[in-house]
Design a protein around this motif. Structure first.
Motif, short mmCIF file in Angstrom:
data_model
loop_
_atom_site.label_atom_id
_atom_site.label_comp_id
_atom_site.label_asym_id
_atom_site.label_seq_id
_atom_site.Cartn_x
_atom_site.Cartn_y
_atom_site.Cartn_z
N SER A 119 -10.65 5.41 6.24
CA SER A 119 -10.51 6.82 6.62
C SER A 119 -10.07 6.97 8.07
O SER A 119 -9.72 8.07 8.50
CB SER A 119 -11.84 7.56 6.42
N LEU A 120 -10.09 5.86 8.83
CA LEU A 120 -9.72 5.89 10.24
C LEU A 120 -8.56 4.94 10.52
O LEU A 120 -8.38 3.95 9.81
CB LEU A 120 -10.91 5.48 11.12
N VAL A 121 -7.78 5.27 11.56
CA VAL A 121 -6.79 4.35 12.12
C VAL A 121 -7.18 4.14 13.58
O VAL A 121 -7.45 5.10 14.30
CB VAL A 121 -5.36 4.91 12.04
N PRO A 135 0.82 -1.21 0.00
CA PRO A 135 0.00 0.00 0.00
C PRO A 135 0.86 1.26 0.00
O PRO A 135 1.98 1.26 0.51
CB PRO A 135 -0.81 -0.13 1.30
N ALA A 136 0.31 2.33 -0.55
CA ALA A 136 1.08 3.56 -0.72
C ALA A 136 1.53 4.17 0.60
O ALA A 136 2.68 4.58 0.75
CB ALA A 136 0.26 4.58 -1.53
N ALA A 137 0.62 4.24 1.59
CA ALA A 137 0.98 4.86 2.88
C ALA A 137 2.09 4.08 3.56
O ALA A 137 3.02 4.66 4.13
CB ALA A 137 -0.25 4.93 3.79
N ALA A 156 1.64 3.20 11.93
CA ALA A 156 0.46 2.67 11.24
C ALA A 156 -0.23 3.81 10.51
O ALA A 156 -0.94 4.61 11.13
CB ALA A 156 -0.48 2.02 12.26
N ASN A 157 -0.01 3.91 9.20
CA ASN A 157 -0.47 5.06 8.43
C ASN A 157 0.04 6.34 9.10
O ASN A 157 1.23 6.47 9.33
CB ASN A 157 -1.98 5.04 8.25
N GLU A 158 -0.86 7.24 9.53
CA GLU A 158 -0.40 8.49 10.15
C GLU A 158 -0.24 8.38 11.67
O GLU A 158 0.23 9.32 12.31
CB GLU A 158 -1.38 9.63 9.82
N MET A 159 -0.65 7.26 12.24
CA MET A 159 -0.58 7.10 13.69
C MET A 159 0.75 6.51 14.12
O MET A 159 1.29 5.60 13.47
CB MET A 159 -1.72 6.21 14.19
N VAL A 160 1.29 7.04 15.24
CA VAL A 160 2.51 6.51 15.83
C VAL A 160 2.18 6.05 17.25
O VAL A 160 1.66 6.84 18.05
CB VAL A 160 3.64 7.55 15.86
N ILE A 161 2.48 4.79 17.57
CA ILE A 161 2.12 4.21 18.86
C ILE A 161 3.39 3.86 19.61
O ILE A 161 4.23 3.10 19.12
CB ILE A 161 1.27 2.94 18.66
#
Length: 366
Positions: free
Chosen positions: A223-225, A118-120, A202-207
């Protein structure tokens, strides 16, 4: 390319056209072709119908029955198409045989080739400057959850279609960060190490975590993470906004990131995530056992982690375990069980073998 000379079979055998029909790739290009060559619309519609119908067939070699089913599906797709109905021309048998040969051969290549990243996810790896020879990648191409053991002892249960990448050989330095890049849905059980924080991108989220267990859902098309904490604590930040922590979560809480606005909401997870059973969240039990037969313990682990455990069922038929195995990674759970059973353990991928001499009433202390 002069598409004015293309017929139906040519479109069927065009890799770019097939990718457009199946995945929507190069949509602008093929929409322009559709408008530029009005005389080819009939051939393109027929080719699309063939490709869509053939995609429903699991086999690459068509029997007479399957070929008949293919033509019925083609007619169905043509009748259901939104555009003006078109009449299927009657070509000679060899013409359609060539088209069928091309689409079935193309289908074999399509289904057997590795899934495109996937692109992200690809952008995350690019931003981290992780080349293929500098990282390990695990992809679950199976139809059931698959467990991956990381170099630090942590375990990740990947849902079908999910993939992770992490630096190879891991995190050898004393104070380095354990970093994992995820696309899809996965359940994490992290080996605690206060000197080496564990970070999931994870996509735009950093955990950020130290030692805990949690689910992450981060699909490219969503649209959500989402992150759901089962045990322990985590902090969440949003990569485009820098390192600022936007949420701190504890057990049975979740954070939801809206990707288009980068807004994060914190919610209580009711019921607790450990009881959820959906195709997007790994089914991982609480692993609270009280005088439980060994068979039931093994079955719970096999179901949750997608592994197979071999042991002498007759020998251990009367064995029972009392244990609280909360957020330990898979390997640690197996080690504790083997210790309680006074058994030897061999772990090779998703195959686990236990060798025991018998049993006595056992309680796992951890």
């Amino acid at each position: 390319m002069d598409y004015s000379v293309y017929d139906t079979a040519d479109f069927v055998c065009d890799d770019s056209f097939v990718a457009w029909v199946k995945e929507g790739k190069d949509s602008a290009h093929w929409s322009a072709i559709f408008a530029e060559y009005p005389t080819q619309r009939e051939a393109m519609e027929q080719a699309k119908a063939i490709i869509l119908a053939a995609a429903q067939l699991p086999a690459f070699q068509l029997s007479a029955t399957e070929e008949q089913a293919l033509w019925e599906d083609i007619h169905m797709h043509m009748e259901q198409h939104d555009s003006t109905p078109v009449k299927i021309r009657r070509y000679s048998y060899w013409y359609w045989a060539a088209a069928l040969l091309c689409i079935t051969a193309g289908a074999a290549i399509w289904w057997l080739r590795p899934a495109q990243a996937p692109a992200a996810y690809s952008r995350l790896l690019e931003a981290a400057s992780l080349e293929k020879n500098e990282r390990m990648e695990e992809i679950n191409e199976e139809e059931h959850p698959r467990t991956v053991s990381l170099p630090d002892g942590s375990s990740v249960v990947l849902q079908p279609g999910a993939r992770i990448s992490y630096p190879f050989p891991g995190c050898p330095e004393r104070n380095c960060k354990r970093e994992v890049y995820l696309s899809g849905a996965a359940y994490f059980e992290i080996s605690r190490n206060t000197l080496q924080p564990f970070i999931v991108y994870a996509n735009e989220m950093v955990i950020n975590v130290l030692g805990t267990s949690f689910n992450v859902r981060a699909y490219e098309q969503d649209s959500l993470v989402e992150v759901h904490v089962k045990t322990g604590k985590i902090s969440v930040s949003v990569q485009p906004l820098g390192d600022k922590v936007v949420a701190n979560l504890s057990a049975n809480q979740q954070a939801v990131l809206k990707r288009n606005t980068l807004a994060v909401a914190v919610l209580q997870t009711i019921p607790p995530v450990s009881t959820r059973k959906t195709e997007d969240v790994a089914v991982v039990n609480s692993f609270e056992f009280s005088d439980t037969p060994v068979d039931s313990v093994m079955a719970a682990i096999e179901h949750a982690y997608g592994v197979h455990i071999s042991y002498d069922k007759a020998l251990l038929a009367g064995c029972r375990l009392t244990a609280s195995l909360t957020d330990e990674p898979l390997h640690e759970k197996i080690r504790l069980i083997c210790k309680a059973l006074e058994a030897g353990c061999i772990i090779e991928g998703d195959e686990i073998t236990l060798t025991a001499k018998g049993c006595r009433p056992n309680v796992i202390e951890n």
